[in-house]
Design an enzyme around this catalytic site. Structure first.
Site: not given
Ligand code: HDE
Length: 698
Positions: A81, A154, A368
């Site tokens: 993202h 999402n 996160y």
């Molecule tokens: Fe994320 N995801 N994600 N994700 N995600 C990040 O956090 C992660 C997942 C989502 O505008 C990271 O600050 C794991 C689902 C958004 O700053 C990180 C898993 C959904 C954003 C991270 C998921 C999301 C992130 C990278 C699987 C929809 C952007 C930078 C277990 C519900 C937020 C950060 C923004 C960002 C980890 C799966 C949505 C690496 C480990 C499912 C919208 O922490």
């Protein structure tokens, strides 16, 4: 060699290198340029040198401070993202959920809670384009009176994987291939499809990612989903399960694939610009907020496990209760300070909202918080203004650390303490009643490292989604699979994906195989036999979004000698319906109209192709058209508008250009002689009936 002039260095005469005065010098202290520590700077144009033409001196702390700060201007981009655009706004509750939760943000009707919302793509880097085929992030930070609530969702309600432990693998597979460093922001490559073929649980998400949802027209036109199942908890610690939804007022709308690819070249910042300009013009994007609520008993009765994030609850089964609205009404003042430094944490929840045991969510609860430490570099990232809890004070006994900006007073940095008895400030105390209490879920199971059997069905929901789509969307989805798999160089990978698709729908697999000119392989063995579910027409886009000009852009191509009255009538009619009008001319200085008046252009033809508009009009003179017929940019403008199923209004003089571009008469090709009225209806949507005539789909 010419000798450098003596440069005066007084506070009243900041100068350019050649001695010419460029800048207004400041004498009032509040207007003065200073170093980071407040020392007034006398000369911001020249470094300190040993002699007029001599080397720079280490002593020049003004130069060193400025360069050093610049050297460190970038922070690590988000690992996923990374590319995002954001805006401020508010959330307003319209119906109380007090029957299920004690969270004030969901019980106080009419209260406006400040929010910051960041939209993003997933796979590309921070500088990548806005329109790849990809999932869009929809992260909302509510600054509630009981602390921040981050609903980090999402635009697709399900996910690729069931367990967080596979997330690094998924992201490694989709990002640029490790040895070659490409492709950027694209899933159409070997490693992604290799992973997908080996992970049947991703099939449902693949249906969504290959659908038009993954190429949105605008960030103002995407849905949002919390994806994971959460809990709402009331005062008596009773809980229900909940799925969160955002529905855009403008409807969910998409581009066409050919269009998205061309937009990437024409305007890499297409979505960022669209969001910024709409808010800037006072055209505030709005979403409805909804919840699907289930008791544990209702959830247990479902044919699938709602802890499995690869499944959705059809709204025909559990209706969405719409209880609030989100309005984005202010652009960030500074991209870095706000959009880039915003840190969203699924662990940010006010009392009354709680997590579920969804194994994907459980991993997110750690990830996160952890990633912010490497990105923002300090445990004090909550003190950055955009991340601060604005709706209430935050106070605790955590102290010090890198980049601490608070100056704490007194001695109370531990608890319990009895300092208050001595007349000192004893510091904040816990609140057993009003504080966050975790839902007391009964546990007592054996520790295991396995996947529940209830997660084994990988295909029924993929089938549900595919079969619920309109014919048009099914054709787009099948064609997207053909496109992506055609970029896969490893034939066995394509074969494996086809074998999996046979479990989804035989016609889909056959169409994709035909599009690849490959034989259909044997069906892969499914961990659980897929079942036919009742279809969910609510999952469509086409036929669902409102036909409106609101939020759309109409491009009017003009030439010298064009009829200004036609342009003005068109502008009036289109703007009255809520769309914006942009004038496109062969040259940016504009054109001279039939009556001799000048008409300014908003865009030059070569740099403003029709892909950036929702509908176009050609208001040309005979001579102007004759010139444009010989220009590729003009022919392409019309050809693409037609190919992308857009309404095309035209003055009769423009006919030769229509013919050259291969435009065939249909309800969306409208002669403007009788006025702009007839153009408005087709301009409110795409001409879907035209598609089979302009494109072969799988
Ligand atoms: Fe994320 N995801 N994600 N994700 N995600 C990040 O956090 C992660 C997942 C989502 O505008 C990271 O600050 C794991 C689902 C958004 O700053 C990180 C898993 C959904 C954003 C991270 C998921 C999301 C992130 C990278 C699987 C929809 C952007 C930078 C277990 C519900 C937020 C950060 C923004 C960002 C980890 C799966 C949505 C690496 C480990 C499912 C919208 O922490």
């Amino acid at each position: 060699m010419a000798r450098a002039k003596q440069i005066p260095s007084t506070p009243h005469a900041a100068t350019t290198g050649d001695g010419g005065e460029l800048h207004q010098a400041a004498s009032a202290p509040e207007a003065r340029l200073t170093t980071n520590f407040g020392v007034p700077v006398s000369d911001d144009q020249n470094s300190l040198k040993a002699g007029r033409r001599g080397p720079a001196l280490l002593e020049d702390f003004v130069l060193r401070e400025k360069i050093q700060h610049f050297d460190h201007e970038r922070i690590p981009e988000r690992i996923v993202h990374a590319r995002g655009s954001a805006a401020h706004g508010y959330f307003e509750l319209t119906e109380s959920l007090a029957d299920h939760t004690r969270a004030k943000v969901l019980t106080e009707v009419g209260v406006k809670t400040e929010v910051f919302v960041r939209f993003s793509t997933v796979a590309g880097g921070a500088g990548s384009v806005d329109t790849p085929r990809d999932v869009r992030g929809f992260a909302v930070k509510f600054y509630t009176r009981e602390g921040n609530w981050d609903l980090v969702g999402n635009n697709i309600p399900v996910f690729f994987i069931q367990d967080a432990i596979k997330f690094p693998d998924l992201i490694h597979a989709v990002k640029m291939e490790a040895d070659r460093g490409y492709p950027q922001a694209a899933s159409a490559h070997d490693t992604f499809w290799d992973f997908i073929g080996l992970m049947p649980e991703s099939t449902h998400m693949i249906m969504w990612a290959m659908s038009d949802r993954a190429i949105p027209r605008s960030l103002r036109m995407i849905e949002g989903f919390g994806v994971n199942t959460f809990r709402l908890v009331d005062d008596a610690d009773e809980a229900v399960l909940v799925k969160f939804h955002w529905r855009p007022k403008l409807g969910t709308q998409s581009t066409l694939w050919d269009e998205a690819v061309k937009i990437a070249g024409a305007d890499p910042d297409y979505h960022r610009r669209d969001l910024f300009e709409a808010i800037d013009a006072g055209d505030f994007p709005e979403w409805e907020f909804g919840v699907q609520i289930l008791t544990q008993a209702q959830a247990d009765a479902l044919a699938f496990d709602i802890l499995d994030a690869t499944k959705l609850i059809p709204e025909e089964l559990v209706p969405i209760r719409f209880v609030g609205r989100l309005v984005l009404n202010r652009n960030p003042s500074n991209f870095f300070a706000e959009t880039e430094q915003a840190a969203f944490l699924p662990t940010n929840m006010p009392p009354g909202i709680d997590v579920s045991e969804d194994p994907l969510l459980q991993g997110r609860l750690f990830s996160y918080q952890d990633t912010q430490l490497s990105r923002l570099g300090s445990v004090n990232f909550h003190q950055i203004p955009i991340n601060q809890a604005k709706g209430c004070p935050f106070q605790n006994l955590q102290r010090d650390g890198h980049m601490q900006t608070q100056v704490f007073e007194g001695r109370a940095n531990y608890e319990p303490n009895s300092l208050a008895e001595a007349g000192e400030d004893g510091g904040p105390r816990e609140d057993p009643k009003g504080g966050f209490r975790t839902f007391p879920l009964a546990m007592g199971e054996t520790k295991v490292r396995l996947r529940a059997e209830t997660f084994a069905d990988h295909y029924s929901h993929a089938r549900l989604f595919f079969r619920s789509q309109s014919k048009i969307e099914q054709a787009h989805l099948a064609s997207a699979l053909v496109f992506e798999l055609s970029k896969v160089t490893l034939a066995p990978v394509r074969t494996r994906v086809l074998a999996n698709l046979r479990n989804v729908d035989e016609t889909l697999a056959t169409r994709v195989a035909a599009g690849l000119a490959m034989d259909l392989p044997a069906k892969s063995k499914a961990a659980a036999a897929p079942v036919d579910m009742d279809l969910s027409p609510a999952l469509r886009i086409v036929g669902k979004y409102p036909e409106t000009l609101k939020g759309r852009a109409v491009g009017v191509l003009v030439s010298d000698g064009a009829d200004g009255a036609v342009v003005e009538a068109l502008r009036k009619a289109v703007e009255a319906e809520g769309a914006t009008v942009k004038i496109v001319a062969p040259k940016i200085g504009g054109v001279t109209l039939k009556d001799g008046k000048k008409l300014e252009a908003d865009g030059q033809l070569a740099g403003t192709p029709s892909v950036v508009f929702d509908a176009v009009a050609l208001v040309l003179s005979q001579g102007g058209c004759a010139e444009l017929v010989g220009q590729g940019a003009a022919v392409g403008f019309v050809q693409d508008a037609f190919g992308h199923l857009k309404a095309i209004g035209f003055t009769p003089e423009a006919r030769p250009l229509l013919d050259k571009a291969g435009v065939k008469a249909d309800a969306g090709v409208v002669d403007l002689t009788g006025g702009a009225g007839a153009f408005l209806k087709p301009a409110k949507t795409r001409q879907w009936d035209r598609e089979p005539k302009v494109r072969d789909l799988a």
